[in-house]
Design a protein around this motif. Structure first.
Motif, short mmCIF file in Angstrom:
data_model
loop_
_atom_site.label_atom_id
_atom_site.label_comp_id
_atom_site.label_asym_id
_atom_site.label_seq_id
_atom_site.Cartn_x
_atom_site.Cartn_y
_atom_site.Cartn_z
N THR A 1 -2.43 9.38 9.36
CA THR A 1 -3.61 9.20 8.53
C THR A 1 -4.54 10.40 8.64
O THR A 1 -5.05 10.92 7.63
CB THR A 1 -4.36 7.91 8.93
N LEU A 2 -4.75 10.87 9.85
CA LEU A 2 -5.63 12.03 10.04
C LEU A 2 -5.07 13.28 9.36
O LEU A 2 -5.83 14.09 8.81
CB LEU A 2 -5.85 12.29 11.53
N ILE A 3 -3.76 13.43 9.36
CA ILE A 3 -3.15 14.57 8.66
C ILE A 3 -3.47 14.48 7.17
O ILE A 3 -3.85 15.48 6.56
CB ILE A 3 -1.62 14.61 8.91
N PHE A 4 -3.34 13.29 6.59
CA PHE A 4 -3.69 13.13 5.18
C PHE A 4 -5.17 13.39 4.95
O PHE A 4 -5.55 14.02 3.96
CB PHE A 4 -3.33 11.73 4.67
N LEU A 5 -6.02 12.93 5.86
CA LEU A 5 -7.47 13.13 5.69
C LEU A 5 -7.86 14.60 5.80
O LEU A 5 -8.89 14.99 5.27
CB LEU A 5 -8.24 12.29 6.70
N LEU B 1 -2.14 4.29 2.33
CA LEU B 1 -3.07 4.60 1.24
C LEU B 1 -3.71 5.98 1.35
O LEU B 1 -4.27 6.48 0.39
CB LEU B 1 -4.20 3.56 1.22
N SER B 2 -3.65 6.57 2.52
CA SER B 2 -4.50 7.73 2.81
C SER B 2 -4.03 9.05 2.21
O SER B 2 -4.73 10.05 2.35
CB SER B 2 -4.66 7.90 4.33
N ASN B 3 -2.92 9.07 1.51
CA ASN B 3 -2.52 10.32 0.86
C ASN B 3 -3.17 10.47 -0.51
O ASN B 3 -2.98 11.48 -1.17
CB ASN B 3 -0.99 10.43 0.77
N ASP B 4 -3.95 9.50 -0.93
CA ASP B 4 -4.63 9.53 -2.22
C ASP B 4 -6.08 9.96 -2.04
O ASP B 4 -6.79 9.40 -1.21
CB ASP B 4 -4.58 8.13 -2.84
N ALA C 1 0.82 -1.22 0.00
CA ALA C 1 0.00 0.00 0.00
C ALA C 1 0.85 1.26 0.00
O ALA C 1 0.34 2.35 -0.23
CB ALA C 1 -0.94 -0.01 1.20
N TYR C 2 2.14 1.12 0.23
CA TYR C 2 3.04 2.27 0.25
C TYR C 2 3.29 2.82 -1.15
O TYR C 2 3.58 3.99 -1.31
CB TYR C 2 4.38 1.85 0.89
#
Length: 175
Positions: free
Chosen positions: A127-131, A90-93, A50-51
Motif C-alpha cells: 500500500t505504501l508503495i502505491f501511495l 484499492l490503493s493503486n487508484d 476491491a481487487y
C-alpha cells in the motif's frame, strides 16, 4: 481481470451484472449483521472485490474505502487484516489514494508495517508503495518510516518483505 466497462457490457449484455446492487447488499449486510462471523466473511468478500478496478467507483460510492479505514482501528485481528488487504487492493487508484490520505490512513498503515504479523507488513508495504505515486509522496516517505523499512530490508527473514522494502526504498528515492 482488467477489462473496460465496454467489454464488460459486451460480455454481460445490456442488462449487465448489477455490481453496484450486489456490493450494496454486502455493505448493508456488514452493517446490519449481528454475527461477527458474517461480518468477517463480508469484509473478506469486499476486500476481494476491491481487487477489480471496475468496482472502484461503486466501492467509493458505498464508502467502502472508509469502511476499510475504520476496520484498521478494530481490535479484531481479522478486521484489521482484511481491511488492510482491501485498502491495498484499492490503493493503486489515484482517487482512492486521496481518500486514504485524507482520512489519515497513512498513520495507521505506517504502524501496521511495524507489526509482527508478516501479512500486515506485506500488505502495508505494498500500500505504501502505491501511495508513493500519489501527489502526497513526501508525506508518505517520512524519515522514521524509511529508517524502519531499511531495517526490514536488512533484517527480515521473509524474502517477500525484503523485496517490498527494497521496492519502497527505490521508489521513495525516485520521487
Amino acid at each position: 481481470m482488467f477489462t473496460s466497462r465496454r467489454q464488460l457490457v459486451r460480455k454481460s449484455g445490456k442488462k449487465g451484472i448489477d455490481r453496484f446492487e450486489f456490493l450494496q447488499e454486502l455493505v448493508n449486510e456488514f452493517y446490519q449483521s449481528t454475527s461477527l462471523e458474517s461480518q468477517e466473511q463480508v469484509l473478506a468478500n469486499l476486500a476481494n472485490f476491491a481487487y477489480d478496478p471496475l468496482n472502484y467507483h461503486y466501492l467509493r460510492e458505498l464508502k467502502v474505502v472508509e469502511l476499510f479505514l475504520n476496520g484498521l482501528q478494530s481490535r479484531n485481528p481479522f478486521f484489521i487484516e482484511y481491511s488492510l488487504k482491501g485498502i491495498c487492493n484499492l490503493s493503486n487508484d489515484p482517487i482512492n489514494q486521496e481518500i486514504i490520505l485524507k482520512h489519515d490512513g497513512f498513520s495507521t498503515i505506517k504502524e501496521l508495517v511495524k507489526s509482527e504479523n508478516p501479512e500486515l507488513v506485506k500488505h502495508g508495504l505494498t500500500t505504501l508503495i502505491f501511495l508513493l505515486s500519489s501527489t502526497s509522496q513526501s508525506a508518505v516517505s517520512t524519515s522514521d518510516l524509511v529508517t524502519h523499512i531499511e531495517f526490514l530490508q536488512q533484517n527480515s527473514e521473509n524474502q517477500n518483505i525484503k523485496n517490498l522494502a527494497t521496492i519502497f526504498l527505490e521508489e521513495s528515492t525516485i520521487h
